[in-house]
Write a protein that holds these residues in place. Structure first.
Motif, short mmCIF file in Angstrom:
data_model
loop_
_atom_site.label_atom_id
_atom_site.label_comp_id
_atom_site.label_asym_id
_atom_site.label_seq_id
_atom_site.Cartn_x
_atom_site.Cartn_y
_atom_site.Cartn_z
N ASP A 211 1.66 6.16 -7.57
CA ASP A 211 1.13 5.07 -6.75
C ASP A 211 -0.15 5.48 -6.04
OD1 ASP A 211 2.89 6.78 -5.37
OD2 ASP A 211 3.24 5.32 -3.79
N ILE A 212 -0.23 6.73 -5.56
CA ILE A 212 -1.44 7.14 -4.85
C ILE A 212 -2.57 7.47 -5.83
CG2 ILE A 212 -0.82 9.60 -4.64
CD1 ILE A 212 -2.62 7.38 -2.01
N ALA A 213 -2.24 7.94 -7.03
CA ALA A 213 -3.28 8.17 -8.04
C ALA A 213 -3.94 6.86 -8.45
CB ALA A 213 -2.69 8.87 -9.25
N ASN A 214 -3.17 5.79 -8.48
CA ASN A 214 -3.73 4.48 -8.83
C ASN A 214 -4.55 3.87 -7.71
OD1 ASN A 214 -2.87 4.23 -11.49
ND2 ASN A 214 -0.87 3.43 -10.90
N ARG A 215 -4.57 4.53 -6.56
CA ARG A 215 -5.46 4.12 -5.46
C ARG A 215 -6.54 5.19 -5.20
NH1 ARG A 215 -3.62 -0.01 -2.04
NH2 ARG A 215 -2.09 -1.28 -3.15
N ASP A 216 -6.78 6.04 -6.18
CA ASP A 216 -7.82 7.08 -6.05
C ASP A 216 -9.19 6.43 -6.24
OD1 ASP A 216 -9.57 9.22 -6.28
OD2 ASP A 216 -8.24 10.40 -7.55
N PRO A 217 -10.06 6.47 -5.22
CA PRO A 217 -11.37 5.81 -5.34
C PRO A 217 -12.26 6.44 -6.39
CG PRO A 217 -11.22 7.08 -3.29
CD PRO A 217 -9.85 7.06 -3.88
N GLU A 218 -11.99 7.69 -6.78
CA GLU A 218 -12.77 8.32 -7.84
C GLU A 218 -12.45 7.69 -9.20
OE1 GLU A 218 -15.19 10.68 -7.58
OE2 GLU A 218 -14.99 10.28 -5.42
N ASP B 4 0.81 -1.21 0.00
CA ASP B 4 0.00 0.00 0.00
C ASP B 4 0.85 1.27 0.00
OD1 ASP B 4 -2.21 -1.62 0.10
OD2 ASP B 4 -2.48 -1.43 2.26
N PRO B 5 0.33 2.35 -0.59
CA PRO B 5 1.03 3.64 -0.51
C PRO B 5 1.16 4.09 0.94
CG PRO B 5 -0.72 3.70 -2.16
CD PRO B 5 -0.91 2.43 -1.38
N PRO B 6 2.11 4.98 1.23
CA PRO B 6 2.29 5.46 2.59
C PRO B 6 1.02 6.13 3.13
CG PRO B 6 4.16 6.07 1.23
CD PRO B 6 3.12 5.52 0.30
N PRO B 7 0.75 5.99 4.43
CA PRO B 7 -0.42 6.64 5.03
C PRO B 7 -0.44 8.14 4.81
CG PRO B 7 0.57 5.09 6.58
CD PRO B 7 1.50 5.18 5.42
N GLY B 8 0.75 8.78 4.79
CA GLY B 8 0.81 10.22 4.57
C GLY B 8 0.25 10.62 3.22
N LEU B 9 0.45 9.79 2.20
CA LEU B 9 -0.11 10.09 0.89
C LEU B 9 -1.62 9.90 0.89
CD1 LEU B 9 2.41 8.55 -1.69
CD2 LEU B 9 1.95 10.96 -1.24
N ARG B 10 -2.09 8.91 1.61
CA ARG B 10 -3.54 8.72 1.71
C ARG B 10 -4.20 9.93 2.38
NH1 ARG B 10 -5.37 3.61 0.84
NH2 ARG B 10 -3.92 1.84 0.99
N SER B 11 -3.58 10.41 3.45
CA SER B 11 -4.13 11.58 4.15
C SER B 11 -4.15 12.79 3.24
CB SER B 11 -3.30 11.87 5.40
OG SER B 11 -3.36 10.79 6.31
N ALA B 12 -3.05 12.98 2.51
CA ALA B 12 -2.97 14.13 1.59
C ALA B 12 -4.04 14.03 0.52
CB ALA B 12 -1.58 14.19 0.97
N GLN B 13 -4.28 12.84 0.01
CA GLN B 13 -5.30 12.67 -1.03
C GLN B 13 -6.69 12.98 -0.50
OE1 GLN B 13 -6.61 8.67 -2.60
NE2 GLN B 13 -5.43 9.34 -4.38
#
Length: 405
Positions: free
Chosen positions: A320-327, A26-35
């Protein structure tokens, strides 16, 4: 008189960000928060400067398509991955059009889909032979050393015209170049060693050209379209990119499937090439192994995501975080090899997207469509918490993957 409360400004987070323990895919939690907070934020890099961070799929694609956004490492505001030490000499990747397009066209033909498909039987033989060797020997084995590295190395060596006997040399130096924590002097030494190696090889091709990509550059050198040094630099780029990323996808993708046995069973039990191709795209999306973020400099003011990015500012675009974007991908943290993930940005987007993606896709289709079918009892020979992940690299993966069957 009461004191006026002061507003606390949260510190700008550093980048790259650490992964959560026990979550290697998984991407880092910090990237998830930023997203979650919005499509754009700020991060601080190794040089102490702050840059824009772009975390959502739509905004990443828009910026990677925008001609006002530059890949030229010499532009003001460009967010360097590390002290450059002259590493802007990496051919067309860190250039803009028209020079980027001119140089890229020189090596496009061998990576065209039809040319790559013609290589599939040869790649299938490489994969089958390596599996034969693995099954004939004792277990456990390190899948990285026995399989994941040799497959793309053998393929790119044949394509470029590089002797595979030299693989220890170029793999060792390539590993140094992609390690974020490697000393600048060590990275410079590795880079120069690879340049010297490819330059000497270009000299051999000029004397005795063959039917390979490097020999194809000889005419470009002789016509003055490309210097011999430029050809060597292009060779370094293609050699490094041609084995490092695919090798990591083979190993990390295998581990992800072993940790998701239901998805592994789908691949193991199918002979449908379309399903195998779908699994490749989903694993590319799910893992997105290039984790340093694509870097760009902004040439003119751009309004995007409710913000204005000014000319001379830099942007960091972690795919990596864009590929986990729920939109963009519903339920993005679930690995689903039947998902239609073809719109992922694991290879980047726009004019600078990965030149070698047809080759990488084909190699991964052969590997994922063969390994688990031929070794149906493949399993880990160590606890996942003991595995050495490449947290120190700009390309994520595994240093070792012990398996048994």
């Amino acid at each position: 008189m009461p004191e006026t409360p002061t507003e606390t400004v949260p510190p700008v987070p550093g980048f790259p960000m650490p992964r959560a323990a026990g979550c290697p895919f998984d991407p880092p939690p910090g990237l998830r928060s930023a997203q979650r907070e919005g499509p754009l934020g700020r991060v601080r890099l190794w040089d102490g400067k702050t840059y824009w961070l772009v975390t959502r799929y739509a905004e990443q694609r828009a910026l990677l398509l925008d001609p006002r956004v530059s890949a030229d490492i010499t532009r003001p505001g460009y967010p360097l991955q590390a002290p450059s030490g002259g590493q802007n000499n990496i051919s067309f990747v860190l250039m803009d059009d028209p020079e980027h397009a001119r140089l890229r066209r020189m090596v496009t033909a061998p990576f065209a889909v039809k040319r790559v498909e013609a290589l599939r039987p040869a790649v299938q033989k490489i994969v089958d032979d390596l599996i034969d060797d693995m099954l004939a020997g004792p277990g456990p084995v390190d899948l990285v050393e026995a399989f994941a590295l040799p497959v793309p190395s053998l393929v790119i060596c044949a394509l470029l015209g590089v002797p595979y006997d030299d693989h220890d040399f170029f793999q060792e130096n390539s590993r140094l170049l992609v390690r974020r924590d490697a000393a600048l002097e060590d990275r410079q030494t590795a880079h120069q060693a690879l340049i010297a190696y490819l330059d000497a090889l270009m000299g051999e091709k000029m004397a005795r050209p063959g039917d390979d990509l490097l020999s194809g550059l000889v005419d470009r050198v002789r016509s003055g379209e490309l210097t011999r040094l430029g050809a060597a630099q292009m060779g370094v780029l293609l050699l490094l990119a041609g084995h490092e990323t695919t090798a990591n996808m083979i190993a990390l993708g295998t581990l992800a499937l072993l940790e998701n046995p239901g998805q592994l069973a789908v691949l193991r039990d199918t002979d449908d090439p379309k399903l195998v191709a779908s699994a490749v795209e989903e694993l590319l999306r799910y893992l997105s192994i290039v984790h340093g973020g694509r870097r760009r400099a902004v040439l003119e003011d751009i309004e995007i995501g409710g913000q204005v990015i000014r000319a001379g500012e830099g942007v960091v675009i972690p795919n990596d975080i864009a590929n986990r974007d729920p939109e963009a991908f519903p339920d993005p943290d679930r690995l689903d090899v039947r998902r239609d993930a073809r719109r992922h940005v694991a290879f980047g987007f726009g004019v600078h997207q990965c030149l070698g993606q047809p080759l990488a896709r084909m190699e991964l289709q052969v590997v994922y469509g063969t390994l688990y079918r031929r070794v149906p009892t493949l399993r880990l020979a160590a606890d996942i918490d003991e595995l050495p992940f490449k947290h120190d690299g700009s390309v994520y993966g595994l240093y070792e993957l012990p398996v048994i069957w």
